[in-house]
Design a protein around this motif. Structure first.
Motif, PDB file in Angstrom:
ATOM      1  N   GLU A  10       0.836  -1.207   0.000  1.00  0.00           N
ATOM      2  CA  GLU A  10       0.000   0.000   0.000  1.00  0.00           C
ATOM      3  C   GLU A  10       0.869   1.255   0.000  1.00  0.00           C
ATOM      4  OE1 GLU A  10      -3.353   0.018  -0.221  1.00  0.00           O
ATOM      5  OE2 GLU A  10      -3.264  -2.166  -0.346  1.00  0.00           O
ATOM      6  N   LYS A  11       0.338   2.308  -0.594  1.00  0.00           N
ATOM      7  CA  LYS A  11       1.035   3.592  -0.664  1.00  0.00           C
ATOM      8  C   LYS A  11       0.296   4.619   0.186  1.00  0.00           C
ATOM      9  CE  LYS A  11       3.794   2.343  -4.111  1.00  0.00           C
ATOM     10  NZ  LYS A  11       5.011   1.725  -3.785  1.00  0.00           N
ATOM     11  N   VAL A  12       1.027   5.542   0.757  1.00  0.00           N
ATOM     12  CA  VAL A  12       0.438   6.616   1.547  1.00  0.00           C
ATOM     13  C   VAL A  12      -0.237   7.610   0.612  1.00  0.00           C
ATOM     14  CG1 VAL A  12       0.936   8.535   3.103  1.00  0.00           C
ATOM     15  CG2 VAL A  12       2.177   6.380   3.355  1.00  0.00           C
ATOM     16  N   ASN A  13      -1.474   7.965   0.930  1.00  0.00           N
ATOM     17  CA  ASN A  13      -2.177   9.002   0.186  1.00  0.00           C
ATOM     18  C   ASN A  13      -1.970  10.323   0.926  1.00  0.00           C
ATOM     19  OD1 ASN A  13      -3.976  10.757  -1.015  1.00  0.00           O
ATOM     20  ND2 ASN A  13      -5.544   9.197  -1.316  1.00  0.00           N
ATOM     21  N   PHE A  14      -0.928  11.039   0.565  1.00  0.00           N
ATOM     22  CA  PHE A  14      -0.552  12.269   1.261  1.00  0.00           C
ATOM     23  C   PHE A  14      -1.646  13.324   1.206  1.00  0.00           C
ATOM     24  CE2 PHE A  14       3.534  10.264   0.410  1.00  0.00           C
ATOM     25  CZ  PHE A  14       4.124  10.355   1.662  1.00  0.00           C
ATOM     26  N   ASP A  15      -2.458  13.303   0.157  1.00  0.00           N
ATOM     27  CA  ASP A  15      -3.524  14.295   0.014  1.00  0.00           C
ATOM     28  C   ASP A  15      -4.582  14.170   1.105  1.00  0.00           C
ATOM     29  OD1 ASP A  15      -2.331  15.332  -2.276  1.00  0.00           O
ATOM     30  OD2 ASP A  15      -3.415  13.954  -3.586  1.00  0.00           O
ATOM     31  N   LYS A  16      -4.716  13.005   1.712  1.00  0.00           N
ATOM     32  CA  LYS A  16      -5.751  12.795   2.726  1.00  0.00           C
ATOM     33  C   LYS A  16      -5.245  12.891   4.160  1.00  0.00           C
ATOM     34  CE  LYS A  16      -8.982  10.217  -0.027  1.00  0.00           C
ATOM     35  NZ  LYS A  16      -9.918   9.117  -0.027  1.00  0.00           N
ATOM     36  N   LEU A  17      -3.952  12.961   4.378  1.00  0.00           N
ATOM     37  CA  LEU A  17      -3.417  12.953   5.736  1.00  0.00           C
ATOM     38  C   LEU A  17      -3.911  14.130   6.573  1.00  0.00           C
ATOM     39  CD1 LEU A  17       0.270  11.756   5.222  1.00  0.00           C
ATOM     40  CD2 LEU A  17      -1.702  10.436   6.040  1.00  0.00           C
ATOM     41  N   LEU A  18      -3.927  15.317   6.006  1.00  0.00           N
ATOM     42  CA  LEU A  18      -4.347  16.499   6.763  1.00  0.00           C
ATOM     43  C   LEU A  18      -5.803  16.402   7.195  1.00  0.00           C
ATOM     44  CD1 LEU A  18      -2.514  19.325   4.785  1.00  0.00           C
ATOM     45  CD2 LEU A  18      -1.826  18.243   6.932  1.00  0.00           C
ATOM     46  N   GLU A  19      -6.663  15.881   6.330  1.00  0.00           N
ATOM     47  CA  GLU A  19      -8.081  15.768   6.694  1.00  0.00           C
ATOM     48  C   GLU A  19      -8.309  14.707   7.774  1.00  0.00           C
ATOM     49  OE1 GLU A  19     -10.791  13.265   3.773  1.00  0.00           O
ATOM     50  OE2 GLU A  19      -9.439  14.548   2.615  1.00  0.00           O
ATOM     51  N   PHE A  20      -7.371  13.799   7.963  1.00  0.00           N
ATOM     52  CA  PHE A  20      -7.466  12.793   9.013  1.00  0.00           C
ATOM     53  C   PHE A  20      -6.834  13.250  10.325  1.00  0.00           C
ATOM     54  CE2 PHE A  20      -8.152   9.746   5.491  1.00  0.00           C
ATOM     55  CZ  PHE A  20      -9.342   9.214   5.953  1.00  0.00           C
ATOM     56  N   GLY A  21      -6.316  14.469  10.368  1.00  0.00           N
ATOM     57  CA  GLY A  21      -5.798  15.011  11.609  1.00  0.00           C
ATOM     58  C   GLY A  21      -4.284  15.082  11.711  1.00  0.00           C
ATOM     59  N   PHE A  22      -3.575  14.717  10.658  1.00  0.00           N
ATOM     60  CA  PHE A  22      -2.119  14.862  10.649  1.00  0.00           C
ATOM     61  C   PHE A  22      -1.771  16.327  10.476  1.00  0.00           C
ATOM     62  CE2 PHE A  22      -2.483  10.421   9.703  1.00  0.00           C
ATOM     63  CZ  PHE A  22      -1.292   9.842  10.079  1.00  0.00           C
ATOM     64  N   TYR A  23      -0.593  16.712  10.936  1.00  0.00           N
ATOM     65  CA  TYR A  23      -0.071  18.041  10.610  1.00  0.00           C
ATOM     66  C   TYR A  23       1.307  17.873   9.975  1.00  0.00           C
ATOM     67  CZ  TYR A  23       2.686  17.878  14.962  1.00  0.00           C
ATOM     68  OH  TYR A  23       3.548  17.526  15.957  1.00  0.00           O
ATOM     69  N   LEU A  24       1.663  18.824   9.146  1.00  0.00           N
ATOM     70  CA  LEU A  24       2.890  18.755   8.360  1.00  0.00           C
ATOM     71  C   LEU A  24       3.919  19.723   8.932  1.00  0.00           C
ATOM     72  CD1 LEU A  24       4.382  17.732   5.816  1.00  0.00           C
ATOM     73  CD2 LEU A  24       3.276  19.591   4.563  1.00  0.00           C
ATOM     74  N   LYS A  25       5.132  19.208   9.156  1.00  0.00           N
ATOM     75  CA  LYS A  25       6.236  20.042   9.633  1.00  0.00           C
ATOM     76  C   LYS A  25       7.512  19.556   8.961  1.00  0.00           C
ATOM     77  CE  LYS A  25       8.458  21.593  13.865  1.00  0.00           C
ATOM     78  NZ  LYS A  25       8.487  21.471  15.324  1.00  0.00           N
ATOM     79  N   LYS A  26       8.124  20.429   8.174  1.00  0.00           N
ATOM     80  CA  LYS A  26       9.371  20.129   7.469  1.00  0.00           C
ATOM     81  C   LYS A  26       9.308  18.806   6.699  1.00  0.00           C
ATOM     82  CE  LYS A  26      12.339  22.850  10.411  1.00  0.00           C
ATOM     83  NZ  LYS A  26      13.552  22.927  11.204  1.00  0.00           N
ATOM     84  N   TYR A  27       8.276  18.640   5.873  1.00  0.00           N
ATOM     85  CA  TYR A  27       8.110  17.489   4.981  1.00  0.00           C
ATOM     86  C   TYR A  27       7.828  16.176   5.702  1.00  0.00           C
ATOM     87  CZ  TYR A  27      10.271  20.868   1.868  1.00  0.00           C
ATOM     88  OH  TYR A  27      10.576  22.018   1.165  1.00  0.00           O
ATOM     89  N   VAL A  28       7.442  16.252   6.980  1.00  0.00           N
ATOM     90  CA  VAL A  28       7.090  15.055   7.749  1.00  0.00           C
ATOM     91  C   VAL A  28       5.695  15.274   8.322  1.00  0.00           C
ATOM     92  CG1 VAL A  28       7.701  13.596   9.716  1.00  0.00           C
ATOM     93  CG2 VAL A  28       9.505  14.605   8.316  1.00  0.00           C
ATOM     94  N   TYR A  29       4.853  14.243   8.220  1.00  0.00           N
ATOM     95  CA  TYR A  29       3.500  14.299   8.751  1.00  0.00           C
ATOM     96  C   TYR A  29       3.457  13.651  10.123  1.00  0.00           C
ATOM     97  CZ  TYR A  29       1.868  15.631   4.116  1.00  0.00           C
ATOM     98  OH  TYR A  29       1.647  16.293   2.944  1.00  0.00           O
ATOM     99  N   TYR A  30       2.752  14.305  11.055  1.00  0.00           N
ATOM    100  CA  TYR A  30       2.658  13.824  12.429  1.00  0.00           C
ATOM    101  C   TYR A  30       1.190  13.693  12.834  1.00  0.00           C
ATOM    102  CZ  TYR A  30       7.508  15.373  12.822  1.00  0.00           C
ATOM    103  OH  TYR A  30       8.847  15.556  12.639  1.00  0.00           O
ATOM    104  N   TYR A  31       0.902  12.678  13.639  1.00  0.00           N
ATOM    105  CA  TYR A  31      -0.435  12.478  14.200  1.00  0.00           C
ATOM    106  C   TYR A  31      -0.267  11.982  15.630  1.00  0.00           C
ATOM    107  CZ  TYR A  31      -5.115  10.524  14.875  1.00  0.00           C
ATOM    108  OH  TYR A  31      -6.370  10.225  15.349  1.00  0.00           O
ATOM    109  N   THR A  32      -0.984  12.574  16.554  1.00  0.00           N
ATOM    110  CA  THR A  32      -0.940  12.173  17.958  1.00  0.00           C
ATOM    111  C   THR A  32      -2.359  11.990  18.457  1.00  0.00           C
ATOM    112  OG1 THR A  32       1.115  13.384  18.341  1.00  0.00           O
ATOM    113  CG2 THR A  32      -0.202  12.841  20.273  1.00  0.00           C
TER     114      THR A  32
END
Length: 61
Positions: A10-32
């Motif tokens: 499976e591949k990461v769908n980067f376009d959907k990460l933000l809508e799932f609650g991830f945040y982007l910082k320096k080209y890395v996505y984080y979720y807590t």
């Protein structure tokens, strides 16, 4: 610790990460997320090349 490939091919769908609650910082996505009655903290980190790392810690420490 042995790493396991949970997602197979499976591949990461980067376009959907933000809508799932991830945040982007320096080209890395984080979720807590605090889970299990506030006992544990789950951190998910996804790099720009699709590598996924998770960390589960006791939220009270």
């Amino acid at each position: 610790m042995k790493k396991t490939d949970f997602f197979g091919n499976e591949k990461v769908n980067f376009d959907k990460l933000l809508e799932f609650g991830f945040y982007l910082k320096k080209y890395v996505y984080y979720y807590t997320k605090i889970i299990v009655n506030n006992q544990f903290r789950l951190d998910v980190i996804i790099t720009s090349d699709g590598k996924i790392d998770t960390k589960l810690t006791d939220a009270k420490t």
